[in-house]
Design an enzyme around this catalytic site. Structure first.
Site, PDB file in Angstrom:
ATOM      1  N   ASN A   1      -1.374   2.933   0.479  1.00 24.66           N
ATOM      2  CA  ASN A   1      -1.805   1.877   1.381  1.00 24.66           C
ATOM      3  C   ASN A   1      -3.273   1.524   1.168  1.00 24.66           C
ATOM      4  OD1 ASN A   1       0.771   2.048   2.266  1.00 24.66           O
ATOM      5  ND2 ASN A   1       0.275   3.141   4.163  1.00 24.66           N
ATOM      6  N   VAL A   2      -3.575   0.246   1.325  1.00 21.45           N
ATOM      7  CA  VAL A   2      -4.959  -0.229   1.144  1.00 21.45           C
ATOM      8  C   VAL A   2      -5.651  -0.422   2.493  1.00 21.45           C
ATOM      9  CG1 VAL A   2      -4.502  -1.265  -1.110  1.00 21.45           C
ATOM     10  CG2 VAL A   2      -4.104  -2.622   0.970  1.00 21.45           C
TER      11      VAL A   2
ATOM     12  N   ASN B   1      12.058   8.090   6.146  1.00 21.92           N
ATOM     13  CA  ASN B   1      12.272   6.669   5.887  1.00 21.92           C
ATOM     14  C   ASN B   1      13.560   6.228   6.597  1.00 21.92           C
ATOM     15  OD1 ASN B   1      12.792   4.085   4.683  1.00 21.92           O
ATOM     16  ND2 ASN B   1      11.650   4.715   2.863  1.00 21.92           N
TER      17      ASN B   1
ATOM     18  N   HIS C   1      -4.203   2.986  -4.469  1.00 19.38           N
ATOM     19  CA  HIS C   1      -4.175   1.546  -4.761  1.00 19.38           C
ATOM     20  C   HIS C   1      -5.376   0.802  -4.204  1.00 19.38           C
ATOM     21  CE1 HIS C   1       0.472   1.912  -5.280  1.00 19.38           C
ATOM     22  NE2 HIS C   1      -0.188   2.395  -6.301  1.00 19.38           N
TER      23      HIS C   1
HETATM   24  P1  OAD Z   1       7.519  -1.043   0.203  1.00 20.81           P
HETATM   25  O1  OAD Z   1       7.446  -2.244   1.035  1.00 20.81           O
HETATM   26  O2  OAD Z   1       8.058  -1.142  -1.182  1.00 20.81           O
HETATM   27  O3  OAD Z   1       8.442   0.058   0.944  1.00 20.81           O
HETATM   28  C1  OAD Z   1       8.236   0.330   2.310  1.00 20.81           C
HETATM   29  C2  OAD Z   1       9.217   1.433   2.698  1.00 20.81           C
HETATM   30  O4  OAD Z   1       8.939   1.814   4.034  1.00 20.81           O
HETATM   31  C3  OAD Z   1      10.696   1.023   2.640  1.00 20.81           C
HETATM   32  O5  OAD Z   1      11.422   2.017   1.936  1.00 20.81           O
HETATM   33  C4  OAD Z   1      11.108   0.975   4.109  1.00 20.81           C
HETATM   34  O6  OAD Z   1      12.454   1.386   4.290  1.00 20.81           O
HETATM   35  C5  OAD Z   1      10.152   1.965   4.742  1.00 20.81           C
HETATM   36  N1  OAD Z   1       9.838   1.719   6.154  1.00 20.81           N
HETATM   37  C6  OAD Z   1       9.858   0.547   6.822  1.00 20.81           C
HETATM   38  N2  OAD Z   1       9.463   0.740   8.117  1.00 20.81           N
HETATM   39  C7  OAD Z   1       9.184   2.071   8.245  1.00 20.81           C
HETATM   40  C8  OAD Z   1       8.712   2.899   9.305  1.00 20.81           C
HETATM   41  N3  OAD Z   1       8.446   2.385  10.504  1.00 20.81           N
HETATM   42  N4  OAD Z   1       8.534   4.218   9.081  1.00 20.81           N
HETATM   43  C9  OAD Z   1       8.805   4.756   7.856  1.00 20.81           C
HETATM   44  N5  OAD Z   1       9.229   4.020   6.798  1.00 20.81           N
HETATM   45  C10 OAD Z   1       9.418   2.699   6.997  1.00 20.81           C
HETATM   46  O7  OAD Z   1       6.067  -0.378   0.211  1.00 20.81           O
HETATM   47  P2  OAD Z   1       5.477   0.752  -0.759  1.00 20.81           P
HETATM   48  O8  OAD Z   1       6.508   1.728  -1.180  1.00 20.81           O
HETATM   49  O9  OAD Z   1       4.259   1.266  -0.129  1.00 20.81           O
HETATM   50  O10 OAD Z   1       1.180  -1.898  -4.587  1.00 20.81           O
HETATM   51  O11 OAD Z   1       5.062  -0.145  -2.034  1.00 20.81           O
HETATM   52  C11 OAD Z   1       4.390   0.468  -3.087  1.00 20.81           C
HETATM   53  C12 OAD Z   1       3.359  -0.490  -3.643  1.00 20.81           C
HETATM   54  O12 OAD Z   1       3.991  -1.747  -3.959  1.00 20.81           O
HETATM   55  C13 OAD Z   1       2.238  -0.870  -2.701  1.00 20.81           C
HETATM   56  O13 OAD Z   1       1.222   0.067  -2.627  1.00 20.81           O
HETATM   57  C14 OAD Z   1       1.773  -2.188  -3.321  1.00 20.81           C
HETATM   58  C15 OAD Z   1       3.122  -2.832  -3.547  1.00 20.81           C
HETATM   59  O14 OAD Z   1       3.118  -3.802  -4.522  1.00 20.81           O
HETATM   60  C16 OAD Z   1      -0.093  -2.195  -4.820  1.00 20.81           C
HETATM   61  O15 OAD Z   1      -0.794  -2.714  -3.996  1.00 20.81           O
HETATM   62  C17 OAD Z   1      -0.576  -1.847  -6.163  1.00 20.81           C
END
Ligand code: OAD
Length: 255
Positions: A112-113, A226, A129
């Site tokens: 997270n940023v 998740n 990131h």
């Molecule tokens: P995603 O949006 O890909 O995934 C978010 C995850 O959080 C999903 O698997 C959801 O099911 C889950 N989720 C949603 N609400 C939730 C909650 N209340 N509690 C727990 N989990 C929940 O986000 P990231 O995996 O962080 O990259 O994405 C990775 C990277 O892709 C980011 O850091 C960004 C993006 O492009 C960069 O900025 C380089």
């Protein structure tokens, strides 16, 4: 979201209690889902996710920024406002409290940023990131190397008075390297932990997603928090279907 039965947290709480007796015993990897209950949108959740509404190639790449700096700067300015207005949720606070109870035990790694982990009491959080609230120069300043972005001429985006170099947000864009030393520090943390909690990530982005499998190979217990399936569920010993703010307090309080 259908209420899934509250998972049995007993076995994992026992593992966490044992790991809390060891320096570096607990590592945590978080993603956008960690901040969803603080009102910050995730990236890939259908409809609400940023990438469901915006084109990452246009907004999260150097080419996209060079093609239309104003559009990209404005988009980040809106996201920055959202981060400033957001508050750490019960999940962030539970991790901060665990960190205070067990100094030297927790290593927190985030994709997270935003700054919610830091505001919740874990200033040492490893940022893979970058930081959306930080500014950096797009390229090396040609005229006065070392000049600070704060000296830039106001604008959207601000630019160097001498060479016109643009200011960009301090985040990692697609195709870019992670901040120096961040990945290595994260890898060291998962190599030595006994429990890795993976919270709120789809596991879609590497090298961050590889940390879960690495921890498992190193002999750690891997647990995923998740509400939905992720691409790295297969690396986990424990898959807890629930939310960060809903499950982390129950998992960590009293441990
Ligand atoms: P995603 O949006 O890909 O995934 C978010 C995850 O959080 C999903 O698997 C959801 O099911 C889950 N989720 C949603 N609400 C939730 C909650 N209340 N509690 C727990 N989990 C929940 O986000 P990231 O995996 O962080 O990259 O994405 C990775 C990277 O892709 C980011 O850091 C960004 C993006 O492009 C960069 O900025 C380089």
């Amino acid at each position: 979201m259908a209420a899934s039965p509250t998972p049995d947290l007993g076995p994992l709480r026992q593992r966490l209690a044992a790991a809390a007796a060891q320096p570096g015993g607990v590592a945590v990897l978080t993603g956008a889902g960690m901040s969803a209950e603080s009102g910050i949108p995730t990236f890939r959740d259908a409809m609400s996710g940023l990438w469901a509404r915006f084109d990452p190639a246009q907004l999260a790449s150097e080419d996209g920024f060079r093609a239309d700096p104003g559009r990209v700067w404005t988009w980040y300015a809106e996201r920055r406002d959202g981060v400033r207005q957001a508050e750490p949720n019960a999940g962030h606070l539970a991790l901060g409290a665990f960190h205070r109870r067990h100094p030297g035990v927790l290593t927190l790694v985030t994709q997270n940023v935003d700054d919610l982990h830091q505001r919740a009491g874990v200033p040492e959080t490893i940022r893979l990131h970058g930081d959306i609230l930080a500014d950096q120069w797009l390229g090396p300043c040609r005229k006065s190397p070392g000049c600070a972005t704060a000296q830039a001429e106001a604008g959207e985006p601000p630019r160097c008075r001498d060479c016109g170099n643009l200011v960009r947000p301090g985040v990692v864009w697609f195709g870019e390297m992670l901040p120096e030393g961040a990945l290595e520090a994260a890898q060291r943390a998962v190599d030595r932990c006994r429990v890795l909690l993976v919270v709120g990530t789809s596991g879609a982005v590497w090298p961050a997603a590889g940390l879960a499998g690495r921890a498992r190979r190193a002999g750690a217990q891997v647990a995923i928090v998740n509400p939905h399936e992720s691409e790295i569920d297969g690396d986990a010993h424990h898959v807890l279907r629930g939310t960060a703010a809903g499950l982390l307090p129950a998992l960590l309080e009293g441990v």
